[in-house]
Design a protein around this motif. Structure first.
Motif, PDB file in Angstrom:
ATOM      1  N   ARG A  41     -29.609 -44.310  52.197  1.00  0.00           N
ATOM      2  CA  ARG A  41     -29.788 -44.803  50.838  1.00  0.00           C
ATOM      3  C   ARG A  41     -30.825 -45.912  50.876  1.00  0.00           C
ATOM      4  NH1 ARG A  41     -24.106 -44.829  47.810  1.00  0.00           N
ATOM      5  NH2 ARG A  41     -25.548 -45.045  46.095  1.00  0.00           N
ATOM      6  N   VAL A  42     -31.734 -45.882  49.926  1.00  0.00           N
ATOM      7  CA  VAL A  42     -32.824 -46.859  49.880  1.00  0.00           C
ATOM      8  C   VAL A  42     -32.860 -47.478  48.494  1.00  0.00           C
ATOM      9  CG1 VAL A  42     -35.322 -47.154  50.048  1.00  0.00           C
ATOM     10  CG2 VAL A  42     -34.162 -45.554  51.578  1.00  0.00           C
ATOM     11  N   LEU A  43     -32.943 -48.787  48.455  1.00  0.00           N
ATOM     12  CA  LEU A  43     -33.072 -49.496  47.190  1.00  0.00           C
ATOM     13  C   LEU A  43     -34.525 -49.918  47.032  1.00  0.00           C
ATOM     14  CD1 LEU A  43     -31.925 -50.953  44.687  1.00  0.00           C
ATOM     15  CD2 LEU A  43     -31.517 -52.932  46.183  1.00  0.00           C
ATOM     16  N   ALA A  44     -35.146 -49.460  45.981  1.00  0.00           N
ATOM     17  CA  ALA A  44     -36.531 -49.831  45.695  1.00  0.00           C
ATOM     18  C   ALA A  44     -36.527 -50.803  44.528  1.00  0.00           C
ATOM     19  CB  ALA A  44     -37.352 -48.597  45.348  1.00  0.00           C
ATOM     20  N   ILE A  45     -37.057 -51.981  44.748  1.00  0.00           N
ATOM     21  CA  ILE A  45     -37.139 -52.988  43.693  1.00  0.00           C
ATOM     22  C   ILE A  45     -38.586 -53.032  43.216  1.00  0.00           C
ATOM     23  CG2 ILE A  45     -36.843 -55.419  43.114  1.00  0.00           C
ATOM     24  CD1 ILE A  45     -34.717 -55.502  45.360  1.00  0.00           C
ATOM     25  N   LEU A  46     -38.785 -52.574  42.008  1.00  0.00           N
ATOM     26  CA  LEU A  46     -40.121 -52.484  41.443  1.00  0.00           C
ATOM     27  C   LEU A  46     -40.413 -53.718  40.599  1.00  0.00           C
ATOM     28  CD1 LEU A  46     -40.001 -48.762  40.314  1.00  0.00           C
ATOM     29  CD2 LEU A  46     -40.792 -49.689  42.476  1.00  0.00           C
ATOM     30  N   PRO A  47     -41.645 -54.199  40.653  1.00  0.00           N
ATOM     31  CA  PRO A  47     -41.982 -55.375  39.844  1.00  0.00           C
ATOM     32  C   PRO A  47     -42.025 -55.029  38.352  1.00  0.00           C
ATOM     33  CG  PRO A  47     -43.937 -54.510  40.913  1.00  0.00           C
ATOM     34  CD  PRO A  47     -42.764 -53.721  41.435  1.00  0.00           C
ATOM     35  N   ASP A  48     -41.808 -56.049  37.542  1.00  0.00           N
ATOM     36  CA  ASP A  48     -41.931 -55.813  36.107  1.00  0.00           C
ATOM     37  C   ASP A  48     -43.414 -55.711  35.743  1.00  0.00           C
ATOM     38  OD1 ASP A  48     -42.946 -58.397  36.048  1.00  0.00           O
ATOM     39  OD2 ASP A  48     -41.119 -59.284  35.284  1.00  0.00           O
ATOM     40  N   LYS A  49     -43.675 -55.404  34.520  1.00  0.00           N
ATOM     41  CA  LYS A  49     -45.065 -55.165  34.107  1.00  0.00           C
ATOM     42  C   LYS A  49     -45.802 -56.433  33.703  1.00  0.00           C
ATOM     43  CE  LYS A  49     -45.357 -50.996  35.101  1.00  0.00           C
ATOM     44  NZ  LYS A  49     -46.169 -50.655  36.236  1.00  0.00           N
ATOM     45  N   THR A  50     -45.282 -57.602  34.098  1.00  0.00           N
ATOM     46  CA  THR A  50     -45.997 -58.841  33.811  1.00  0.00           C
ATOM     47  C   THR A  50     -47.031 -59.145  34.889  1.00  0.00           C
ATOM     48  OG1 THR A  50     -44.334 -60.209  34.924  1.00  0.00           O
ATOM     49  CG2 THR A  50     -44.047 -59.829  32.555  1.00  0.00           C
ATOM     50  N   ARG A  51     -47.042 -58.334  35.947  1.00  0.00           N
ATOM     51  CA  ARG A  51     -47.998 -58.518  37.044  1.00  0.00           C
ATOM     52  C   ARG A  51     -48.760 -57.220  37.274  1.00  0.00           C
ATOM     53  NH1 ARG A  51     -43.305 -60.912  38.178  1.00  0.00           N
ATOM     54  NH2 ARG A  51     -43.350 -63.129  38.683  1.00  0.00           N
ATOM     55  N   ASP A  52     -50.006 -57.348  37.643  1.00  0.00           N
ATOM     56  CA  ASP A  52     -50.815 -56.185  37.989  1.00  0.00           C
ATOM     57  C   ASP A  52     -50.443 -55.770  39.415  1.00  0.00           C
ATOM     58  OD1 ASP A  52     -52.729 -54.225  37.737  1.00  0.00           O
ATOM     59  OD2 ASP A  52     -54.362 -55.527  38.396  1.00  0.00           O
ATOM     60  N   ASP A  53     -50.084 -54.515  39.592  1.00  0.00           N
ATOM     61  CA  ASP A  53     -49.686 -54.057  40.918  1.00  0.00           C
ATOM     62  C   ASP A  53     -50.108 -52.606  41.134  1.00  0.00           C
ATOM     63  OD1 ASP A  53     -47.929 -52.582  39.397  1.00  0.00           O
ATOM     64  OD2 ASP A  53     -46.147 -53.248  40.413  1.00  0.00           O
ATOM     65  N   THR A  54     -49.758 -52.079  42.289  1.00  0.00           N
ATOM     66  CA  THR A  54     -50.136 -50.702  42.638  1.00  0.00           C
ATOM     67  C   THR A  54     -48.911 -49.808  42.805  1.00  0.00           C
ATOM     68  OG1 THR A  54     -50.189 -51.323  44.962  1.00  0.00           O
ATOM     69  CG2 THR A  54     -52.287 -51.401  43.764  1.00  0.00           C
ATOM     70  N   THR A  55     -47.835 -50.127  42.110  1.00  0.00           N
ATOM     71  CA  THR A  55     -46.615 -49.329  42.215  1.00  0.00           C
ATOM     72  C   THR A  55     -46.892 -47.871  41.870  1.00  0.00           C
ATOM     73  OG1 THR A  55     -45.258 -51.245  41.667  1.00  0.00           O
ATOM     74  CG2 THR A  55     -44.247 -49.092  41.375  1.00  0.00           C
ATOM     75  N   HIS A  56     -47.721 -47.628  40.889  1.00  0.00           N
ATOM     76  CA  HIS A  56     -48.022 -46.254  40.475  1.00  0.00           C
ATOM     77  C   HIS A  56     -48.697 -45.451  41.594  1.00  0.00           C
ATOM     78  CE1 HIS A  56     -51.767 -48.398  39.705  1.00  0.00           C
ATOM     79  NE2 HIS A  56     -52.387 -47.232  39.695  1.00  0.00           N
ATOM     80  N   ILE A  57     -49.295 -46.119  42.550  1.00  0.00           N
ATOM     81  CA  ILE A  57     -49.908 -45.446  43.703  1.00  0.00           C
ATOM     82  C   ILE A  57     -48.926 -45.382  44.870  1.00  0.00           C
ATOM     83  CG2 ILE A  57     -51.749 -45.597  45.426  1.00  0.00           C
ATOM     84  CD1 ILE A  57     -53.410 -47.066  43.235  1.00  0.00           C
ATOM     85  N   LEU A  58     -48.294 -46.510  45.192  1.00  0.00           N
ATOM     86  CA  LEU A  58     -47.461 -46.606  46.382  1.00  0.00           C
ATOM     87  C   LEU A  58     -46.102 -45.919  46.258  1.00  0.00           C
ATOM     88  CD1 LEU A  58     -48.203 -50.299  47.389  1.00  0.00           C
ATOM     89  CD2 LEU A  58     -49.224 -48.211  48.301  1.00  0.00           C
ATOM     90  N   PHE A  59     -45.451 -46.005  45.091  1.00  0.00           N
ATOM     91  CA  PHE A  59     -44.109 -45.448  44.971  1.00  0.00           C
ATOM     92  C   PHE A  59     -44.079 -43.930  45.168  1.00  0.00           C
ATOM     93  CE2 PHE A  59     -40.149 -44.183  42.914  1.00  0.00           C
ATOM     94  CZ  PHE A  59     -39.285 -45.015  43.569  1.00  0.00           C
ATOM     95  N   PRO A  60     -44.982 -43.151  44.581  1.00  0.00           N
ATOM     96  CA  PRO A  60     -44.958 -41.710  44.846  1.00  0.00           C
ATOM     97  C   PRO A  60     -45.176 -41.364  46.324  1.00  0.00           C
ATOM     98  CG  PRO A  60     -46.259 -42.149  42.895  1.00  0.00           C
ATOM     99  CD  PRO A  60     -45.957 -43.477  43.534  1.00  0.00           C
ATOM    100  N   ILE A  61     -46.001 -42.130  47.008  1.00  0.00           N
ATOM    101  CA  ILE A  61     -46.231 -41.893  48.444  1.00  0.00           C
ATOM    102  C   ILE A  61     -44.950 -42.185  49.214  1.00  0.00           C
ATOM    103  CG2 ILE A  61     -47.528 -42.614  50.483  1.00  0.00           C
ATOM    104  CD1 ILE A  61     -49.869 -43.302  48.572  1.00  0.00           C
ATOM    105  N   ALA A  62     -44.318 -43.322  48.926  1.00  0.00           N
ATOM    106  CA  ALA A  62     -43.059 -43.675  49.601  1.00  0.00           C
ATOM    107  C   ALA A  62     -41.990 -42.645  49.317  1.00  0.00           C
ATOM    108  CB  ALA A  62     -42.602 -45.065  49.169  1.00  0.00           C
ATOM    109  N   ASP A  63     -41.908 -42.177  48.074  1.00  0.00           N
ATOM    110  CA  ASP A  63     -40.923 -41.149  47.706  1.00  0.00           C
ATOM    111  C   ASP A  63     -41.154 -39.878  48.523  1.00  0.00           C
ATOM    112  OD1 ASP A  63     -38.833 -39.973  46.056  1.00  0.00           O
ATOM    113  OD2 ASP A  63     -40.449 -38.868  45.075  1.00  0.00           O
ATOM    114  N   GLU A  64     -42.389 -39.481  48.672  1.00  0.00           N
ATOM    115  CA  GLU A  64     -42.708 -38.272  49.448  1.00  0.00           C
ATOM    116  C   GLU A  64     -42.337 -38.448  50.924  1.00  0.00           C
ATOM    117  OE1 GLU A  64     -46.717 -35.958  50.714  1.00  0.00           O
ATOM    118  OE2 GLU A  64     -46.533 -36.538  48.617  1.00  0.00           O
ATOM    119  N   ILE A  65     -42.612 -39.611  51.481  1.00  0.00           N
ATOM    120  CA  ILE A  65     -42.301 -39.881  52.886  1.00  0.00           C
ATOM    121  C   ILE A  65     -40.792 -39.860  53.115  1.00  0.00           C
ATOM    122  CG2 ILE A  65     -42.359 -41.644  54.700  1.00  0.00           C
ATOM    123  CD1 ILE A  65     -45.100 -42.504  53.466  1.00  0.00           C
ATOM    124  N   LEU A  66     -40.051 -40.486  52.210  1.00  0.00           N
ATOM    125  CA  LEU A  66     -38.606 -40.565  52.374  1.00  0.00           C
ATOM    126  C   LEU A  66     -37.954 -39.237  52.051  1.00  0.00           C
ATOM    127  CD1 LEU A  66     -37.988 -44.091  50.857  1.00  0.00           C
ATOM    128  CD2 LEU A  66     -37.889 -43.462  53.275  1.00  0.00           C
TER     129      LEU A  66
END
Length: 66
Positions: A41-66
């Protein structure tokens, strides 16, 4: 149930002049997540949208790896 926090030495190439490629991000995430056993089981804590980040790039890659 026990909780295990896994840390690993990260690798990567950064620059102020260019973004990391998807391939480089995949290599970094693969190495960072290699200690996680299948069906864990993995808990992913995603940042809120008040900061510019690359979650839209990194999260799908991490999901595929896991």
């Amino acid at each position: 149930m026990s909780t295990q926090i896994i840390t690993s030495e990260l690798c990567g190439e950064g620059s102020r002049d260019h973004d990391l490629s998807k391939e480089n991000c995949t290599q970094i995430l693969t190495r960072a997540l290699e200690g996680i056993a299948p069906h864990s089981r993995v808990l992913a804590i995603l940042p809120d949208k008040t900061r510019d980040d690359t979650t839209h790039i990194l999260f799908p890659i991490a999901d595929e790896i896991l």
